[in-house]
Design an enzyme around this catalytic site. Structure first.
Site, PDB file in Angstrom:
ATOM      1  N   LYS A  22       0.794  -1.226   0.000  1.00 44.01           N
ATOM      2  CA  LYS A  22       0.000   0.000   0.000  1.00 44.01           C
ATOM      3  C   LYS A  22       0.830   1.281   0.000  1.00 44.01           C
ATOM      4  CE  LYS A  22      -4.325  -1.728   1.927  1.00 44.01           C
ATOM      5  NZ  LYS A  22      -5.415  -1.460   2.879  1.00 44.01           N
TER       6      LYS A  22
ATOM      7  N   ASP B 266     -10.916   2.750   1.308  1.00 46.28           N
ATOM      8  CA  ASP B 266     -11.251   2.465   2.708  1.00 46.28           C
ATOM      9  C   ASP B 266     -11.577   3.774   3.427  1.00 46.28           C
ATOM     10  OD1 ASP B 266     -10.868  -0.318   2.599  1.00 46.28           O
ATOM     11  OD2 ASP B 266      -8.727  -0.120   2.973  1.00 46.28           O
TER      12      ASP B 266
ATOM     13  N   SER C 106      -3.853   0.025  15.568  1.00 43.31           N
ATOM     14  CA  SER C 106      -2.870   1.024  15.141  1.00 43.31           C
ATOM     15  C   SER C 106      -2.249   0.698  13.786  1.00 43.31           C
ATOM     16  CB  SER C 106      -1.745   1.137  16.184  1.00 43.31           C
ATOM     17  OG  SER C 106      -1.105  -0.120  16.370  1.00 43.31           O
ATOM     18  N   GLY C 107      -2.838  -0.258  13.044  1.00 41.51           N
ATOM     19  CA  GLY C 107      -2.300  -0.634  11.740  1.00 41.51           C
ATOM     20  C   GLY C 107      -2.798   0.274  10.630  1.00 41.51           C
ATOM     21  N   GLY C 108      -2.623  -0.198   9.390  1.00 39.38           N
ATOM     22  CA  GLY C 108      -2.978   0.605   8.231  1.00 39.38           C
ATOM     23  C   GLY C 108      -4.453   0.953   8.168  1.00 39.38           C
TER      24      GLY C 108
END
Length: 281
Positions: A79, A115, A139-141
């Site tokens: 990404k 998203d 806390s990820g993408g």
């Protein structure tokens, strides 16, 4: 590209004019493939969608450009890697430094993040009040996309809960929110799970991301987990009479945004719902 339907209601066979859309992921799934191909058939569009993985993202994006591949969905771990490989980065992707959609217009590659767009649409559709507080677990993408969508929709009071203190603090600082290592006594009007807790097949598939006390204090419970759509958290919220937003809504809307960018056609809400159910079957 609208295709002629034969007497039996079928599209004609694939041809040299059929447009190709693909996905690139470290671990490809059938979700996007089922969603897009179902709607191509439903709407008689001369497109086909195929999932791929790659060990050479530079060459893969070069192939998208050189072969005239119309659209490319991008998943982890690519990404961020694709950003320097495209020509235009839309604000939805720039806001979180993450791309999940590339559209090829005669060799010009435009990147976006559907998203982020889907979460903003859901905030509007569910009439969430920007004066409310937000508690985001993860806390990820995807947590970055969700958090940025809330922040950019005017939600300025929030807390990020994450077990990884470095990632959690970094995300909280970017959003202008507070940070906490655990849910503990935290509560908010809107609580959002952006972790794998409750995901089918995972080690915590039977768990809810928030406890009953936190759920009952909330005005809205939002679980980004899409498989199953009725996660333990969503079930607990429904039982408590708290309005919910499901991961199935997110995945359907983000895929519909991609679909429209690739084809120029916006499916009806009913068609989106049906395609989403088929994609997750």
């Amino acid at each position: 590209m609208q295709a002629a339907i034969d007497a039996a209601g079928r599209r004609p066979p694939l041809s040299k004019d059929t447009r190709l859309c693909i996905s690139l992921a470290g671990r490809p799934s059938n979700i996007g493939t089922r969603f897009h191909n179902h709607l191509y058939d439903e709407l008689a569009l001369d497109f086909i969608y195929k999932a791929f993985t790659t060990t050479d993202i530079v060459a893969a994006i070069g192939g998208v450009r050189a072969l005239g591949i119309r659209g490319c969905s991008v998943s982890m771990p690519f990404k961020q890697d694709v950003i320097p490989l495209v020509d235009t980065v839309e604000p939805s992707a720039r806001a979180i430094d993450s791309v999940n959609t590339i559209v090829n217009d005669e060799g010009h590659l435009t990147a976006s993040n559907t998203d982020y767009i889907a979460v903003q649409r859901l905030i509007d559709e569910h009439d969430l009040d920007s004066n409310d507080t937000v508690l985001i677990r993860g806390s990820g993408g995807m947590a970055s996309a969700v958090g940025a969508a809330f922040r950019d929709s005017g939600f300025h009071s929030g807390v990020v809960v994450a077990r990884n203190p470095q990632a959690g603090r970094e995300l909280a600082d970017r959003l202008g929110y507070g940070y906490a290592p655990g849910v503990g006594g935290q509560s908010a009007s809107i609580i959002v799970n952006v972790t794998p807790i409750g995901m089918a097949g995972g080690p915590e598939e039977s768990d809810a991301a928030f406890d009953e006390a936190t759920i009952t204090k909330a005005h809205t419970v939002f679980d980004v987990v899409a498989l199953p759509s009725e996660t333990p958290l969503i079930k607990a919220a429904r039982a408590a009479g708290v309005p919910v937003i499901t991961g199935a809504e997110v995945i359907a809307l983000q895929a519909a945004e991609q679909f429209e960018r690739y084809t120029g056609v916006r499916p009806t809400p009913e068609q989106i719902t049906e395609a989403s159910a088929i994609s997750r079957a």
